[in-house]
Design a protein around this motif. Structure first.
Motif, short mmCIF file in Angstrom:
data_model
loop_
_atom_site.label_atom_id
_atom_site.label_comp_id
_atom_site.label_asym_id
_atom_site.label_seq_id
_atom_site.Cartn_x
_atom_site.Cartn_y
_atom_site.Cartn_z
N ASP A 1 -0.48 -10.68 5.76
CA ASP A 1 -1.35 -11.32 4.91
C ASP A 1 -1.58 -12.76 5.37
O ASP A 1 -2.41 -13.26 4.69
CB ASP A 1 -0.59 -11.44 3.52
CG ASP A 1 -0.47 -9.94 2.96
OD1 ASP A 1 -1.21 -9.07 3.24
OD2 ASP A 1 0.46 -9.59 2.06
N ASN A 2 -1.13 -13.33 6.26
CA ASN A 2 -1.42 -14.71 6.75
C ASN A 2 -2.54 -14.76 7.87
O ASN A 2 -2.67 -15.72 8.20
CB ASN A 2 0.02 -15.33 7.40
CG ASN A 2 1.07 -15.51 6.16
OD1 ASN A 2 0.55 -15.93 5.20
ND2 ASN A 2 2.27 -15.46 6.55
N PRO B 1 -10.26 -16.50 11.54
CA PRO B 1 -10.65 -17.33 12.63
C PRO B 1 -9.49 -17.00 13.86
O PRO B 1 -9.51 -16.68 14.89
CB PRO B 1 -10.27 -19.00 12.33
CG PRO B 1 -10.68 -18.87 11.09
CD PRO B 1 -10.56 -17.52 10.47
N ASN B 2 -8.17 -16.67 13.28
CA ASN B 2 -7.11 -16.36 13.97
C ASN B 2 -6.80 -14.88 14.40
O ASN B 2 -6.12 -14.47 15.21
CB ASN B 2 -5.69 -16.87 13.68
CG ASN B 2 -5.08 -16.30 12.41
OD1 ASN B 2 -5.60 -15.08 11.91
ND2 ASN B 2 -4.15 -16.81 11.89
N MET B 3 -7.53 -13.84 13.47
CA MET B 3 -7.36 -12.55 13.73
C MET B 3 -8.11 -12.04 15.14
O MET B 3 -7.70 -11.04 15.75
CB MET B 3 -7.76 -11.65 12.52
CG MET B 3 -9.20 -11.62 12.35
SD MET B 3 -9.61 -10.63 10.97
CE MET B 3 -11.46 -10.48 10.96
N LYS B 4 -9.12 -12.74 15.41
CA LYS B 4 -10.01 -12.50 16.69
C LYS B 4 -9.16 -12.47 17.78
O LYS B 4 -9.11 -11.96 18.89
CB LYS B 4 -11.17 -13.09 16.63
CG LYS B 4 -12.24 -12.84 15.52
CD LYS B 4 -12.96 -11.24 15.78
CE LYS B 4 -13.81 -11.02 14.80
NZ LYS B 4 -14.14 -9.83 14.53
N SER B 5 -8.43 -13.73 17.64
CA SER B 5 -7.66 -14.06 19.09
C SER B 5 -6.48 -13.16 19.08
O SER B 5 -5.76 -13.12 20.13
CB SER B 5 -7.17 -15.59 18.96
OG SER B 5 -6.12 -15.53 17.97
N LEU B 6 -5.97 -12.56 17.98
CA LEU B 6 -4.89 -11.75 17.93
C LEU B 6 -5.48 -10.04 18.06
O LEU B 6 -4.67 -9.20 18.12
CB LEU B 6 -4.09 -11.68 16.79
CG LEU B 6 -3.46 -13.11 16.66
CD1 LEU B 6 -2.79 -13.25 15.15
CD2 LEU B 6 -2.42 -13.45 17.66
N LEU B 7 -6.65 -9.75 18.35
CA LEU B 7 -7.23 -8.86 18.68
C LEU B 7 -7.37 -7.70 17.61
O LEU B 7 -7.41 -6.50 17.69
CB LEU B 7 -6.39 -8.07 19.93
CG LEU B 7 -6.67 -8.84 21.11
CD1 LEU B 7 -5.92 -7.92 22.42
CD2 LEU B 7 -8.07 -9.08 21.80
N PHE B 8 -7.36 -8.41 16.52
CA PHE B 8 -7.68 -7.56 15.37
C PHE B 8 -9.09 -7.79 14.65
O PHE B 8 -9.85 -8.85 14.98
CB PHE B 8 -6.94 -8.21 13.77
CG PHE B 8 -5.64 -7.74 13.91
CD1 PHE B 8 -4.99 -6.53 13.61
CD2 PHE B 8 -4.47 -8.86 14.26
CE1 PHE B 8 -3.49 -6.32 13.46
CE2 PHE B 8 -3.28 -8.64 14.33
CZ PHE B 8 -2.99 -7.17 13.89
N ASP B 9 -9.79 -6.51 14.41
CA ASP B 9 -11.14 -6.52 14.08
C ASP B 9 -11.26 -6.84 12.45
O ASP B 9 -12.41 -7.27 12.12
CB ASP B 9 -11.81 -5.10 14.24
CG ASP B 9 -11.97 -4.64 15.75
OD1 ASP B 9 -12.12 -5.62 16.43
OD2 ASP B 9 -11.86 -3.47 15.84
N ASP B 10 -10.31 -6.56 11.61
CA ASP B 10 -10.32 -6.78 10.45
C ASP B 10 -8.90 -7.26 10.05
O ASP B 10 -8.12 -6.66 10.51
CB ASP B 10 -10.94 -5.60 9.65
CG ASP B 10 -11.42 -6.01 8.16
OD1 ASP B 10 -11.31 -7.12 7.64
OD2 ASP B 10 -11.55 -5.04 7.38
N ILE B 11 -8.90 -7.89 8.64
CA ILE B 11 -7.38 -8.18 8.35
C ILE B 11 -6.72 -6.78 7.79
O ILE B 11 -7.34 -6.24 7.00
CB ILE B 11 -7.56 -9.33 7.24
CG1 ILE B 11 -8.06 -10.56 7.77
CG2 ILE B 11 -6.14 -9.55 6.67
CD1 ILE B 11 -8.28 -11.59 6.65
N PRO B 12 -5.60 -6.48 8.40
CA PRO B 12 -5.19 -5.09 8.08
C PRO B 12 -4.41 -5.31 6.84
O PRO B 12 -3.72 -6.39 6.35
CB PRO B 12 -4.32 -4.99 9.31
CG PRO B 12 -4.04 -6.11 9.88
CD PRO B 12 -5.00 -6.99 9.65
N ASP B 13 -4.23 -4.11 6.07
CA ASP B 13 -3.55 -3.99 4.89
C ASP B 13 -1.81 -3.65 5.29
O ASP B 13 -1.74 -2.86 6.04
CB ASP B 13 -4.01 -2.76 3.93
CG ASP B 13 -3.10 -2.27 2.95
OD1 ASP B 13 -2.40 -3.51 2.45
OD2 ASP B 13 -3.38 -1.41 2.20
N HIS B 14 -1.14 -4.66 4.90
CA HIS B 14 0.27 -4.57 5.09
C HIS B 14 0.83 -3.37 4.69
O HIS B 14 1.81 -2.65 5.79
CB HIS B 14 1.14 -5.62 5.19
CG HIS B 14 1.79 -5.90 3.83
ND1 HIS B 14 1.07 -6.80 2.77
CD2 HIS B 14 2.91 -5.52 3.25
CE1 HIS B 14 1.70 -6.78 1.78
NE2 HIS B 14 2.85 -5.83 1.97
#
Length: 128
Positions: free
Chosen positions: A29-30, A34-47
Motif C-alpha cells: 500500500d506504500n 513514482p517508486n513502483m516503476k523503479s521496483l518493476l511494478f506496472d500498477d500498484i498491486p492489491d495486497h
C-alpha cells in the motif's frame, strides 16, 4: 556455490528442499506511481490479492515437499534477543539512511516494541 554462512546451492534445476519467502502485505500500500516503476511494478498491486496468490503458491510448494520458511518469522525470532535487536536496528537505520537528527527517536521507538512480530511488520511496511 558455497557461502561461508552454510548456505549451499549445487544446482539451478535440482529438487528444491527449503525456501525462504516473504508474504506480501500492507507494505504494498506504500507504493506510489513514482517508486513502483523503479521496483518493476506496472500498477500498484492489491495486497490482499497478492497475499492470496502467494498462499496458493506456497501451498503448491508444500505439496511438493518443500519446507517453506517465512523471512518475517525468522527475523522476529532474531529480534526477540535484545542484543541482536540493537545491532540489527543500528545497521538497518544506517542502511535506510534515516536522518541523523531523527535516528535516535526512530531507534528508541522500534527498540521499545515488545512484540517482535509487530517490530518486523513496522520494519517491512514502514512507519509514518
Amino acid at each position: 556455490m558455497t557461502a561461508s554462512n552454510g548456505l549451499n546451492v549445487y544446482s539451478e534445476i535440482g529438487r528444491l528442499r527449503r525456501v525462504a519467502v516473504h508474504r506480501p502485505g500492507v507494505e504494498l500500500d506504500n507504493l506510489t506511481p513514482p517508486n513502483m516503476k523503479s521496483l518493476l511494478f506496472d500498477d500498484i498491486p492489491d495486497h490482499v490479492a497478492a497475499a492470496r496468490e502467494h498462499d496458493f503458491f506456497t501451498d503448491v510448494l508444500r505439496e511438493a515437499g518443500v519446507e517453506v520458511l517465512y523471512v518475517t518469522d525468522l527475523l522476529a525470532n532474531l529480534l526477540a534477543d535484545l542484543d541482536d535487536r540493537r545491532t540489527f536496528l543500528e545497521r538497518f537505520l544506517e542502511e535506510a539512511r534515516v536522518f541523523q537528527a531523527t535516528r535516535q527517536r526512530v531507534f528508541d521507538h522500534l527498540f521499545s516494541m515488545e512484540d517482535p512480530k509487530e517490530l518486523v511488520q513496522s520494519l517491512v511496511a514502514g512507519i509514518r
